[in-house]
Design a protein around this motif. Sequence first.
Motif, PDB file in Angstrom:
ATOM      1  N   UNK A   1      55.239  96.021  35.538  1.00  6.24           N
ATOM      2  CA  UNK A   1      55.458  97.096  34.568  1.00  6.24           C
ATOM      3  C   UNK A   1      56.152  98.285  35.213  1.00  6.24           C
ATOM      4  N   UNK A   2      55.748  98.634  36.411  1.00  2.68           N
ATOM      5  CA  UNK A   2      56.344  99.780  37.091  1.00  2.68           C
ATOM      6  C   UNK A   2      57.845  99.577  37.271  1.00  2.68           C
ATOM      7  N   UNK A   3      58.231  98.400  37.768  1.00  2.00           N
ATOM      8  CA  UNK A   3      59.648  98.100  37.976  1.00  2.00           C
ATOM      9  C   UNK A   3      60.403  98.121  36.660  1.00  2.00           C
ATOM     10  N   UNK A   4      59.828  97.469  35.659  1.00  2.00           N
ATOM     11  CA  UNK A   4      60.513  97.324  34.382  1.00  2.00           C
ATOM     12  C   UNK A   4      60.695  98.645  33.649  1.00  2.00           C
ATOM     13  N   UNK A   5      59.644  99.435  33.603  1.00  2.00           N
ATOM     14  CA  UNK A   5      59.717 100.684  32.848  1.00  2.00           C
ATOM     15  C   UNK A   5      60.674 101.669  33.518  1.00  2.00           C
ATOM     16  N   UNK A   6      60.652 101.730  34.830  1.00  2.00           N
ATOM     17  CA  UNK A   6      61.606 102.596  35.531  1.00  2.00           C
ATOM     18  C   UNK A   6      63.028 102.173  35.195  1.00  2.00           C
ATOM     19  N   UNK A   7      63.282 100.861  35.215  1.00  2.00           N
ATOM     20  CA  UNK A   7      64.618 100.353  34.912  1.00  2.00           C
ATOM     21  C   UNK A   7      65.004 100.647  33.465  1.00  2.00           C
ATOM     22  N   UNK A   8      64.092 100.397  32.538  1.00  2.00           N
ATOM     23  CA  UNK A   8      64.370 100.684  31.128  1.00  2.00           C
ATOM     24  C   UNK A   8      64.625 102.169  30.899  1.00  2.00           C
ATOM     25  N   UNK A   9      63.813 103.002  31.540  1.00  2.00           N
ATOM     26  CA  UNK A   9      63.971 104.444  31.365  1.00  2.00           C
ATOM     27  C   UNK A   9      65.330 104.929  31.867  1.00  2.00           C
ATOM     28  N   UNK A  10      65.765 104.382  32.993  1.00  2.00           N
ATOM     29  CA  UNK A  10      67.062 104.785  33.544  1.00  2.00           C
ATOM     30  C   UNK A  10      68.181 104.452  32.561  1.00  2.00           C
ATOM     31  N   UNK A  11      68.179 103.222  32.040  1.00  2.00           N
ATOM     32  CA  UNK A  11      69.228 102.823  31.103  1.00  2.00           C
ATOM     33  C   UNK A  11      69.115 103.577  29.778  1.00  2.00           C
TER      34      UNK A  11
END
Length: 347
Positions: A174-184
């Motif tokens: 979740x940490x990896x995914x949410x950071x990535x989603x938030x950036x985009x």
Amino acid sequence: MNLRIFQTNKIKPFLITFLSVGIFYWLPPFLFHSKTESKVLNFGFYYLSLNPFTKDTPWDQFLTPWFLYNTGFVSKPEDLVFILNVITILAGVIFVGFISFRFDWVLGLGISLILASSPLFLIFQTWIGFSDPITFLILTLYLIFLFSEFNPKLKIFLLSFVLFLGMTNHFFQILILVILLNVFYLIHYENKSKILIFSFLLAIVLYGLFLVYLFKYSPITWNQTRITIFSQMWGNEFIRMNQSEIFLGIVGLFHSLWPLVVYLIFRIPISLLGFIFCYLVAMMTYDTSRIFAILSTPILLFFTIQSSRMASENEKRIWLLFSFLSPLICKLYPLFYKWDGRIIYLQ
């Protein structure tokens, strides 16, 4: 008159949402039917669901056994498989329903076919008993709240609460995914930065307090299993894992979705960076295909929505054609996933 128009406009989204129930129920088992030898069975969560407060409970994957324990529906391993399958279908239907009502029913139909024939659903059909379906449900809710229009304070609360649940279910994913989603997301919606920052910080605080409570008042203990496995991947082990079956490994990243993914990268080139990042993370794990599918699918959904919102009618037709082709392509060649540097065929 206006009421009739409103009701007419809602019929097609409702029908697509209803249709998606059948798509998610029947299509994945048909496309990804596999021999017993190719299945990965993990009934550790079954035993944890009988009592989630033990020293064997992973501190970073608490929500799944706790949820199963409190439902009271799990009395044998088959119950666990049934419940997780229902959650998978529920997550897909909720997301398709949101897309159909919020944006376009055609987009909702296409996404239902894309998801049902995606490597993520291949994993759901072959990796049995894992916490991934609940992770998928949480991520779909996160995407729904991202694209919903709420009062800023309510949106912060909803995003942080869903993110907190995701951290309790599988912290590192979740940490990896949410950071990535938030950036985009911020690349497209710069004015939403405060909402994402505050919701992320609030979720981190909640999760920190949760861990303090968990370690203090339950037998669950801190362990470094994830970190140890990650550290072992460097050097010769990393080379062994990733130098083998390079071509098939790349093909298996998206399987039947490759035409759609190539089209999406052409439309939004920055999406390629997201997929490369997901692949680099997946390369550092033994469960290469599984991890990539979990990480890349929300990114694929995010950019699919973005692409559709700025597409012409002809571009939408091309995208819809690729989505309809996806289930057909699945039947054109033997399907597989990559694990521990090896290719495992479903049949």
